[in-house]
Design a protein around this motif. Structure first.
Motif, PDB file in Angstrom:
ATOM      1  N   GLN A 219       0.822  -1.216   0.000  1.00 38.54           N
ATOM      2  CA  GLN A 219       0.000   0.000   0.000  1.00 38.54           C
ATOM      3  C   GLN A 219       0.855   1.265   0.000  1.00 38.54           C
ATOM      4  N   ILE A 220       2.095   1.155   0.466  1.00 41.56           N
ATOM      5  CA  ILE A 220       2.990   2.320   0.449  1.00 41.56           C
ATOM      6  C   ILE A 220       4.154   2.059  -0.505  1.00 41.56           C
ATOM      7  N   THR A 221       3.896   1.274  -1.554  1.00 38.51           N
ATOM      8  CA  THR A 221       4.831   0.989  -2.647  1.00 38.51           C
ATOM      9  C   THR A 221       6.069   0.206  -2.195  1.00 38.51           C
ATOM     10  N   PHE A 222       5.953  -0.543  -1.104  1.00 32.93           N
ATOM     11  CA  PHE A 222       7.092  -1.345  -0.648  1.00 32.93           C
ATOM     12  C   PHE A 222       7.231  -2.574  -1.542  1.00 32.93           C
ATOM     13  N   VAL A 223       8.461  -2.869  -1.936  1.00 28.20           N
ATOM     14  CA  VAL A 223       8.736  -4.011  -2.811  1.00 28.20           C
ATOM     15  C   VAL A 223       8.886  -5.262  -1.947  1.00 28.20           C
ATOM     16  N   GLU A 224       7.879  -6.129  -1.992  1.00 28.64           N
ATOM     17  CA  GLU A 224       7.900  -7.382  -1.217  1.00 28.64           C
ATOM     18  C   GLU A 224       7.404  -8.518  -2.115  1.00 28.64           C
ATOM     19  N   MET A 225       7.357  -9.724  -1.564  1.00 29.53           N
ATOM     20  CA  MET A 225       7.149 -10.918  -2.363  1.00 29.53           C
ATOM     21  C   MET A 225       5.776 -10.950  -3.033  1.00 29.53           C
ATOM     22  N   VAL A 226       4.725 -10.664  -2.295  1.00 28.46           N
ATOM     23  CA  VAL A 226       3.381 -10.755  -2.863  1.00 28.46           C
ATOM     24  C   VAL A 226       3.181  -9.705  -3.947  1.00 28.46           C
ATOM     25  N   ARG A 227       3.659  -8.494  -3.704  1.00 23.60           N
ATOM     26  CA  ARG A 227       3.540  -7.439  -4.714  1.00 23.60           C
ATOM     27  C   ARG A 227       4.287  -7.824  -5.982  1.00 23.60           C
ATOM     28  N   GLN A 228       5.471  -8.390  -5.826  1.00 23.91           N
ATOM     29  CA  GLN A 228       6.239  -8.793  -6.993  1.00 23.91           C
ATOM     30  C   GLN A 228       5.571  -9.963  -7.709  1.00 23.91           C
ATOM     31  N   GLY A 229       4.894 -10.836  -6.952  1.00 21.85           N
ATOM     32  CA  GLY A 229       4.155 -11.914  -7.591  1.00 21.85           C
ATOM     33  C   GLY A 229       3.041 -11.396  -8.483  1.00 21.85           C
ATOM     34  N   THR A 230       2.325 -10.377  -8.017  1.00 16.68           N
ATOM     35  CA  THR A 230       1.282  -9.781  -8.857  1.00 16.68           C
ATOM     36  C   THR A 230       1.890  -9.059 -10.057  1.00 16.68           C
ATOM     37  N   GLN A 231       3.085  -8.494  -9.881  1.00 14.93           N
ATOM     38  CA  GLN A 231       3.772  -7.859 -11.006  1.00 14.93           C
ATOM     39  C   GLN A 231       4.133  -8.896 -12.070  1.00 14.93           C
ATOM     40  N   VAL A 232       4.588 -10.064 -11.623  1.00 16.60           N
ATOM     41  CA  VAL A 232       4.889 -11.145 -12.569  1.00 16.60           C
ATOM     42  C   VAL A 232       3.621 -11.556 -13.308  1.00 16.60           C
ATOM     43  N   GLY A 233       2.513 -11.724 -12.579  1.00 21.11           N
ATOM     44  CA  GLY A 233       1.262 -12.103 -13.210  1.00 21.11           C
ATOM     45  C   GLY A 233       0.792 -11.079 -14.218  1.00 21.11           C
ATOM     46  N   VAL A 240      -2.034 -17.100 -11.556  1.00 24.67           N
ATOM     47  CA  VAL A 240      -2.132 -18.269 -10.684  1.00 24.67           C
ATOM     48  C   VAL A 240      -0.770 -18.932 -10.481  1.00 24.67           C
ATOM     49  N   PRO A 241       0.006 -19.251 -11.530  1.00 27.54           N
ATOM     50  CA  PRO A 241       1.344 -19.814 -11.301  1.00 27.54           C
ATOM     51  C   PRO A 241       2.248 -18.887 -10.491  1.00 27.54           C
ATOM     52  N   ALA A 242       2.150 -17.572 -10.740  1.00 28.61           N
ATOM     53  CA  ALA A 242       3.000 -16.634 -10.006  1.00 28.61           C
ATOM     54  C   ALA A 242       2.677 -16.651  -8.516  1.00 28.61           C
ATOM     55  N   LEU A 243       1.399 -16.638  -8.180  1.00 25.44           N
ATOM     56  CA  LEU A 243       1.021 -16.648  -6.770  1.00 25.44           C
ATOM     57  C   LEU A 243       1.325 -17.994  -6.122  1.00 25.44           C
ATOM     58  N   ILE A 244       1.246 -19.074  -6.887  1.00 24.19           N
ATOM     59  CA  ILE A 244       1.609 -20.383  -6.340  1.00 24.19           C
ATOM     60  C   ILE A 244       3.100 -20.415  -5.995  1.00 24.19           C
TER      61      ILE A 244
END
Length: 296
Positions: A219-233, A240-244
């Motif tokens: 929410q404050i533009t922090f680069v973390e794993m879940v955010r990067q997973g959505t970026q990959v998707g 779905v593969p990215a979040l898995i």
């Protein structure tokens, strides 16, 4: 009644066992059916095809998206855990103090930060640091995430510490008082060391919460794993593969943390266990000052 019957509940009779088997069978069928429907829908949408997994076999995806997210998550979690433990033990011991001037301010701080949502504290810290230019712009999000996680989880750990000390037998504190130890000495030398061992599973659970709550930092533009997973998707069209993959990485990190805590708890318990009176340590001959001929 069987000799191995549980003391917590009565052993089920024939009708109850038959009913439990039927309910179990129905539950299994429903779960399998739901899993099959979900799998079929994902196959229809093309989310589980081999082409959707191929990007994860390239180094560019990991270098650009996944590894920066892993680094951000682990950095924020590690710093927050250390600071939250220090703050939590300080506030927890403060709440146990015999002095009202220390006990009441600590209680107010703990109750306040337990009541405020983590995201609100992250956003407030982010804009506070940005307004007064306390951190470089590239570290503002990290500082905001660490601040929010530290304050909230420090307050929770303080309550864990207080509960752990109160759970100890009252005779421990009375024995320390009988020996003439002051409150601070008994807390430092007797009560806290014993409480830490019993609190360790709960503390590890809270550390896992810290690790997972880093995801709120998007929410404050922090680069973390879940955010990067959505970026990959979003970049490769394979949500779905990215979040898995991200979920598997999070599970591995949490499992490693839990395994380390289990090992540490066992080590602490063994280190505080006294020597076995039935198997005393062997005494070497040199301890009695034997002469040159090997006799005393």
């Amino acid at each position: 009644m069987s000799a191995h019957a549980s003391v917590l509940f009565d052993s089920p009779g024939p009708r109850a066992r038959a009913r439990n088997r039927v309910i179990t069978a129905i539950t299994v069928v429903v779960v399998v059916a739901v899993a099959w429907v979900v799998y079929s829908r994902l196959q229809t949408k093309g989310q589980l095809t081999a082409a959707k997994w191929e990007p994860f076999l390239t180094a560019n995806l990991w270098k650009t998206y996944v590894l920066p997210g892993v680094q951000g998550t682990l950095t924020a979690a590690a710093v927050s855990i250390v600071l939250a433990l220090a703050l939590g033990f300080l506030l927890g011991v403060g709440r146990l103090s015999e002095r009202a001037a220390v006990r009441w301010p600590c209680a107010v701080v703990v109750e306040f930060f337990r009541a405020v949502p983590v995201l609100v504290m992250m956003i407030f810290a982010y804009f506070f640091y940005a307004t007064f230019d306390l951190f470089p712009s590239k570290h503002l999000a990290l500082a905001g995430v660490i601040t929010g996680l530290t304050l909230y989880n420090g307050a929770v750990i303080a309550e864990i510490v207080r509960a752990g000390v109160h759970a100890l037998p009252r005779g421990q504190a009375e024995a320390a008082e009988a020996l003439g130890l002051r409150w601070g000495q008994s807390m430092r030398a007797i009560l806290l060391p014993q409480a830490v061992t019993s609190m360790l599973p709960v503390l590890v659970s809270q550390m896992v919460v810290v690790l997972k709550d880093t995801a709120i930092g998007y929410q404050i533009t922090f680069v973390e794993m879940v955010r990067q997973g959505t970026q990959v998707g979003s970049a490769y069209g394979n949500y779905v593969p990215a979040l898995i993959v991200i979920a598997v990485l999070m599970i591995c990190v949490n499992f490693a943390l839990g395994s380390f805590a289990t090992w540490l708890e066992g080590r602490l318990r063994r280190s505080r266990r006294g020597p076995d009176p039935l198997h005393p340590a062997p005494v070497t001959q040199g301890a009695f000052g034997a002469g040159a001929g090997g006799t005393i």
